[in-house]
Motif scaffolding. Structure first.
Motif, PDB file in Angstrom:
ATOM      1  N   GLU A 141     -19.952   5.832  47.400  1.00  0.00           N
ATOM      2  CA  GLU A 141     -19.407   4.696  46.441  1.00  0.00           C
ATOM      3  C   GLU A 141     -19.683   5.510  44.883  1.00  0.00           C
ATOM      4  N   GLY A 142     -18.791   4.001  44.477  1.00  0.00           N
ATOM      5  CA  GLY A 142     -18.314   4.428  42.996  1.00  0.00           C
ATOM      6  C   GLY A 142     -17.630   4.940  43.080  1.00  0.00           C
ATOM      7  N   THR A 143     -16.798   5.010  41.871  1.00  0.00           N
ATOM      8  CA  THR A 143     -15.826   5.902  41.560  1.00  0.00           C
ATOM      9  C   THR A 143     -16.024   7.288  41.717  1.00  0.00           C
ATOM     10  N   VAL A 144     -16.094   8.370  42.806  1.00  0.00           N
ATOM     11  CA  VAL A 144     -15.433   9.490  42.372  1.00  0.00           C
ATOM     12  C   VAL A 144     -15.054  10.155  43.299  1.00  0.00           C
ATOM     13  N   ILE A 145     -14.401  10.686  42.385  1.00  0.00           N
ATOM     14  CA  ILE A 145     -13.113  11.932  42.601  1.00  0.00           C
ATOM     15  C   ILE A 145     -13.930  13.597  42.478  1.00  0.00           C
ATOM     16  N   PRO A 146     -13.525  14.465  43.961  1.00  0.00           N
ATOM     17  CA  PRO A 146     -14.308  15.235  44.009  1.00  0.00           C
ATOM     18  C   PRO A 146     -13.475  16.498  43.255  1.00  0.00           C
ATOM     19  N   ALA A 147     -13.978  17.180  42.375  1.00  0.00           N
ATOM     20  CA  ALA A 147     -12.902  17.841  41.717  1.00  0.00           C
ATOM     21  C   ALA A 147     -12.232  19.164  42.652  1.00  0.00           C
ATOM     22  N   VAL A 148     -11.142  19.500  42.123  1.00  0.00           N
ATOM     23  CA  VAL A 148     -10.776  21.154  43.328  1.00  0.00           C
ATOM     24  C   VAL A 148     -11.197  22.129  42.824  1.00  0.00           C
ATOM     25  N   PRO A 149     -12.114  23.023  43.742  1.00  0.00           N
ATOM     26  CA  PRO A 149     -12.769  23.729  43.219  1.00  0.00           C
ATOM     27  C   PRO A 149     -12.234  24.383  42.192  1.00  0.00           C
ATOM     28  N   ARG A 150     -13.176  25.809  41.377  1.00  0.00           N
ATOM     29  CA  ARG A 150     -12.208  27.059  40.560  1.00  0.00           C
ATOM     30  C   ARG A 150     -11.782  27.980  41.844  1.00  0.00           C
ATOM     31  N   GLY A 151     -10.325  28.084  41.256  1.00  0.00           N
ATOM     32  CA  GLY A 151      -9.990  29.303  41.394  1.00  0.00           C
ATOM     33  C   GLY A 151      -8.991  28.498  42.967  1.00  0.00           C
ATOM     34  N   LYS A 152      -9.300  26.986  43.105  1.00  0.00           N
ATOM     35  CA  LYS A 152      -8.390  26.526  44.346  1.00  0.00           C
ATOM     36  C   LYS A 152      -7.315  25.668  43.805  1.00  0.00           C
ATOM     37  N   ARG A 153      -6.263  25.324  44.072  1.00  0.00           N
ATOM     38  CA  ARG A 153      -5.595  24.303  44.125  1.00  0.00           C
ATOM     39  C   ARG A 153      -5.529  23.062  45.295  1.00  0.00           C
ATOM     40  N   ASN A 154      -5.193  21.988  44.129  1.00  0.00           N
ATOM     41  CA  ASN A 154      -4.977  20.570  45.599  1.00  0.00           C
ATOM     42  C   ASN A 154      -3.833  20.832  46.540  1.00  0.00           C
ATOM     43  N   GLU A 155      -4.309  20.980  47.866  1.00  0.00           N
ATOM     44  CA  GLU A 155      -3.773  21.282  49.012  1.00  0.00           C
ATOM     45  C   GLU A 155      -2.083  19.930  49.106  1.00  0.00           C
ATOM     46  N   LEU A 156      -2.876  18.926  48.482  1.00  0.00           N
ATOM     47  CA  LEU A 156      -2.270  17.925  48.887  1.00  0.00           C
ATOM     48  C   LEU A 156      -0.961  17.614  47.750  1.00  0.00           C
ATOM     49  N   PHE A 157      -1.026  18.349  46.550  1.00  0.00           N
ATOM     50  CA  PHE A 157      -0.349  17.607  45.679  1.00  0.00           C
ATOM     51  C   PHE A 157       0.333  19.261  45.118  1.00  0.00           C
TER      52      PHE A 157
END
Ligand code: SF4
Ligand code: SF4
Length: 363
Positions: free
Chosen positions: A237-253
Motif C-alpha cells: 500500500e502507498g508508494t513504496v520503493i524498496p531500497a537496494v541493500p547496502r553493498g548490493k546492486r540492482n540486478e534488474l538495472f
C-alpha cells in the motif's frame, strides 16, 4: 491473412545520441525506397520520451506493407515496438552482446525479435565467425551479413555523412530484396546530393557484403529472463520503493550495455589511491580486502572517467568492448593468474581502437 502477416518490419539498433540521426536517415531511406516500389511504408522510434543518453541502446523501426493500405499499416504499427521483425540492422558491433534499451526490460538478446529465416546486418570490421561469439543462438536458421565499416557517429548535434547509410542500404538490398531492391534504391539515392558517389557506394556494398546462413543452434547461450513486474494485488500500500541493500546492486538495472568500451586495469602498477572508486558515477568499483578496486562490468557504462582520474599512466586504459566476450571481473582474473592476466591485458590493449566519440581517453 490479416495486416499482421502482410507487414514486414526492420529493426534498427543504434547507440542513443551518438547514432540517432544515422538510424533515422537509414530508416527514412528504406521507407522512401519501399515507396518507390509502390508499397506503403513508415518508420517510428522505439520511444516516446526519448531517454537516448550517450551510448544507450535505442531502436528505430520501419514497417512496409504488402497488399496493405496506408491506413491499415499506420493502425497496425501504432505500438511501442513490433513483436517480430524480418530484418535487424545493428549499427555498432558492441551492441551484439545484448541491449538494455529502456523500461526495465532486462538485457535482451540482440536477435530477440528476429523471425525464423530472418536477417541481421551488422556494421563491423570483424568477420562473421568472430561476431557469432557474441550473438545468441536461435532455434531456427537465419542469415547474418556484415557491412565492412567502422562504427559511424551521427548524433543529435552533428551528422557525419560518411556514406554509412549507403553501405547499409546496399547490404540490405542484397540480402533482402523483398524489403528494398537495388533498382528502386538507386532511384531513391539518385535524387540526393552527390548522387554518383552515393550510387557507387550502394553498388559496392551490394556486391561486397559478406553473409551466410547461421544454422539453428549456432551462436552463444544467452540467458534472458524478462523481469516480472508486480501485479496490483502484490504491491504494497502507498508508494513504496524498496531500497537496494547496502553493498548490493540492482540486478534488474544493468546499464552495462551502454558501453562501447570498457576500462582495463593494470593492478601491478595501481597505487590504491581510491580515485576510481570515488569518481565512478555508476559505483562500479568494489574495494577488495587487499585495497585494490575491482570492476562490475555489468554496470559500467564506459564513460571513461575512471581512466581520466587515475593518476598512474597506463593503469586504467579504455578498450573497445568488442574485444571482450564476457563480463569477468578484472581483479578476480588478476588474482587467479597474474602472468596470464598481464599477457591478456597487453593483447586487448594492443587491439584497442580509437573511436571518434570516445569520452574518456584513458592515458
Ligand atoms: S568507465 Fe569507469 S568511471 Fe565510467 S562507469 Fe565504467 S568503471 Fe565507472
Ligand atoms: S585510480 Fe588508478 S591507481 Fe588509483 S586506485 Fe584506481 S586504479 Fe589504482
Amino acid at each position: 491473412m490479416g495486416v499482421k502477416d502482410e507487414v514486414k518490419y526492420v529493426e534498427i539498433v543504434y547507440r542513443g545520441i551518438f547514432q540517432k540521426r544515422l538510424a533515422k536517415y537509414i530508416a527514412e531511406g528504406i521507407v522512401y525506397t519501399a515507396r518507390e516500389m509502390g508499397r506503403p511504408a513508415l518508420s517510428f522510434g522505439r520511444y516516446g520520451d526519448s531517454p537516448e543518453r550517450n551510448g544507450v541502446p535505442a531502436k528505430y523501426y520501419v514497417g512496409i506493407g504488402d497488399n496493405v493500405n496506408e491506413e491499415d499499416l499506420i493502425g497496425y504499427s501504432t505500438r511501442v515496438e513490433p513483436d517480430l521483425v524480418d530484418a535487424i540492422i545493428v549499427l555498432d558491433d558492441t551492441l551484439l552482446k545484448g541491449v538494455e534499451s529502456w523500461a526495465w526490460q532486462g538485457v535482451q538478446p540482440i536477435n530477440l525479435k528476429l523471425k525464423s529465416n530472418g536477417t541481421m546486418l551488422v556494421t563491423s570490421t570483424k568477420r562473421i565467425n568472430e561476431l557469432l561469439k557474441m550473438i545468441p543462438k536461435k532455434d531456427f536458421n537465419w542469415t547474418l551479413g556484415v557491412v565492412n565499416t567502422q562504427p559511424s557517429f551521427s548524433g543529435l548535434w552533428a551528422f557525419k555523412d560518411d556514406l554509412t547509410m549507403e553501405k547499409v542500404w546496399g547490404g540490405l538490398a542484397k540480402l533482402r530484396p523483398d524489403i528494398i531492391d537495388l533498382d528502386h534504391l538507386i532511384k531513391y539515392v539518385s535524387k540526393k546530393q552527390d548522387a554518383d558517389k552515393r550510387i557507387s557506394t550502394v553498388k559496392e556494398a551490394y556486391s561486397s557484403v559478406d553473409y551466410r546462413t547461421v544454422m539453428k543452434g549456432e551462436g552463444i547461450d544467452f540467458v534472458y529472463n524478462p523481469p516480472r513486474l508486480l501485479t496490483w494485488q502484490e504491491m504494497l500500500e502507498g508508494t513504496v520503493i524498496p531500497a537496494v541493500p547496502r553493498g548490493k546492486r540492482n540486478e534488474l538495472f544493468k546499464r552495462g550495455t551502454t558501453k562501447f568500451e570498457r576500462p582495463t586495469v593494470d593492478f601491478d602498477i595501481c597505487i590504491k589511491c581510491k580515485l576510481c572508486w570515488i569518481y565512478c558515477p555508476d559505483e562500479c568499483f568494489d574495494e577488495t580486502p587487499d585495497g585494490y578496486y575491482d570492476i562490475a562490468y555489468d554496470y559500467c557504462v564506459g564513460c571513461g572517467i575512471c581512466a581520466d582520474v587515475c593518476p598512474v599512466k597506463d593503469c586504467i586504459v579504455m578498450v573497445d568492448e568488442s574485444m571482450f566476450t564476457d563480463y569477468r571481473r578484472p581483479y578476480e582474473m588478476w588474482k587467479e593468474n597474474k602472468i596470464k592476466y598481464k599477457e591478456w591485458l597487453k593483447s586487448v590493449r594492443q587491439a584497442r581502437k580509437e573511436r571518434v566519440y570516445v569520452p574518456g581517453l584513458g592515458r
